[in-house]
Design a protein around this motif. Sequence first.
Motif, PDB file in Angstrom:
ATOM      1  N   UNK A 202       0.835  -1.196   0.000  1.00 53.02           N
ATOM      2  CA  UNK A 202       0.000   0.000   0.000  1.00 53.02           C
ATOM      3  C   UNK A 202       0.872   1.249   0.000  1.00 53.02           C
ATOM      4  N   UNK A 203       0.338   2.323  -0.579  1.00 54.78           N
ATOM      5  CA  UNK A 203       1.014   3.627  -0.530  1.00 54.78           C
ATOM      6  C   UNK A 203       0.406   4.408   0.628  1.00 54.78           C
TER       7      UNK A 203
ATOM      8  N   UNK B  40      -1.172   0.886 -10.951  1.00 57.17           N
ATOM      9  CA  UNK B  40       0.107   0.388 -10.432  1.00 57.17           C
ATOM     10  C   UNK B  40      -0.037  -0.960  -9.729  1.00 57.17           C
ATOM     11  N   UNK B  41      -1.253  -1.385  -9.480  1.00 58.01           N
ATOM     12  CA  UNK B  41      -1.474  -2.648  -8.789  1.00 58.01           C
ATOM     13  C   UNK B  41      -1.350  -2.553  -7.281  1.00 58.01           C
ATOM     14  N   UNK B  42      -1.579  -1.359  -6.733  1.00 57.21           N
ATOM     15  CA  UNK B  42      -1.483  -1.187  -5.287  1.00 57.21           C
ATOM     16  C   UNK B  42      -2.801  -1.604  -4.625  1.00 57.21           C
ATOM     17  N   UNK B  43      -2.733  -2.194  -3.439  1.00 59.87           N
ATOM     18  CA  UNK B  43      -3.967  -2.624  -2.780  1.00 59.87           C
ATOM     19  C   UNK B  43      -4.685  -1.514  -2.027  1.00 59.87           C
TER      20      UNK B  43
ATOM     21  N   UNK C  72       8.544  -2.861  11.940  1.00 61.86           N
ATOM     22  CA  UNK C  72       7.758  -2.713  10.707  1.00 61.86           C
ATOM     23  C   UNK C  72       8.228  -1.530   9.889  1.00 61.86           C
ATOM     24  N   UNK C  73       8.028  -1.650   8.570  1.00 61.23           N
ATOM     25  CA  UNK C  73       8.274  -0.530   7.664  1.00 61.23           C
ATOM     26  C   UNK C  73       7.007  -0.260   6.862  1.00 61.23           C
ATOM     27  N   UNK C  74       6.836   1.012   6.527  1.00 61.82           N
ATOM     28  CA  UNK C  74       5.714   1.471   5.714  1.00 61.82           C
ATOM     29  C   UNK C  74       6.278   2.043   4.428  1.00 61.82           C
ATOM     30  N   UNK C  75       5.531   1.928   3.351  1.00 66.73           N
ATOM     31  CA  UNK C  75       5.964   2.469   2.062  1.00 66.73           C
ATOM     32  C   UNK C  75       5.149   3.719   1.742  1.00 66.73           C
TER      33      UNK C  75
ATOM     34  N   UNK D  86       2.923  10.340  -9.398  1.00 64.63           N
ATOM     35  CA  UNK D  86       3.970   9.868  -8.486  1.00 64.63           C
ATOM     36  C   UNK D  86       3.482   8.811  -7.502  1.00 64.63           C
ATOM     37  N   UNK D  87       2.192   8.517  -7.489  1.00 64.17           N
ATOM     38  CA  UNK D  87       1.674   7.491  -6.589  1.00 64.17           C
ATOM     39  C   UNK D  87       2.354   6.155  -6.898  1.00 64.17           C
ATOM     40  N   UNK D  88       2.858   5.511  -5.872  1.00 62.80           N
ATOM     41  CA  UNK D  88       3.533   4.230  -6.043  1.00 62.80           C
ATOM     42  C   UNK D  88       4.876   4.308  -6.737  1.00 62.80           C
TER      43      UNK D  88
END
Length: 296
Positions: free
Chosen positions: A28-29, A56-59, A255-258, A267-269
């Motif tokens: 996820x972004x 982009x195929x992001x959930x 944990x890491x977040x993107x 620019x999303x993703x």
Amino acid sequence: MAARGLGTTVENPQAMAQERAHQGQLPADNHVHTHWSWDTPDSSTMRKACERAIAQGLPAIAFTEHLDFTVWDPEDRATDEGLVERHASRHAEIDVAGYFAELAEVRDRFPELRIWSGVETGEPHLFSASVAAYLRDAPVDRVLGSLHSLSKDGLLYGVGQLLWDDAEGTMRRYLGELVDMIESSDVFQVLAHVDFPRRYWPGGTHRYVEKDYEEEYRAVFRALAGSGRALEINTSSPLASADQVRWFHEAGGEAVSFGSDAHAPTAVGQKFDLAVAVAEAAGFRPGRDRFDFWRR
């Protein structure tokens, strides 16, 4: 051979990125801005950002608009420290009603995409009362903590302005202030762009030597890991190195977040394929489900 800007621990990040892309497991972004942020153009709408996320195929996507203050509560630490205003500020308040109306619209329009509400809180340790008041009236799903400014002579200055006077001293002060922010504010879930000043490094980002600040980075990561919160891998240029994310892992980070930190829908993703390679090289893997943070 490691890709430029990714550190030295990724053997072939491009190959890893291509493999991940084929598997369709991009995260996820969790850090996107739209026209509801004061520094983002009117053309950056939630609808366009959602369309890009799906392409982009992001959930999932989180709209984390800038929550900054130019006037603060008497109970805020900024008041206690004698801060009177922001230097040459263009900051503006979020139109809460407009933001949530557009959020409801895109949630109806794009049921296949999980869409989170959010804010990016600037200097939350200095504005705890103001942040609490905002979130009490407008609760959100995602809260990012950011440090964009440092104090000088009673004013808050954007860190990019201070670098030109003393780049090394400002960077060390910035990282020290991050430790303070983590230890004195528990309002945010994710620490955003841990090396934000690097974007404005005098002479260009290629002149920045991350290793010179390893001790200070590790202090930040120990504090963050101890709090149980997530570190953001921010993909707005320059991309965090695998070494930096590994330091967080070695500190016990969970944990890491993107986050693309997108201020335009295109620019999303951005660079998520490379960011995933960085996270994997540092020891993080997909979480409990495709909407979760990545975990150790």
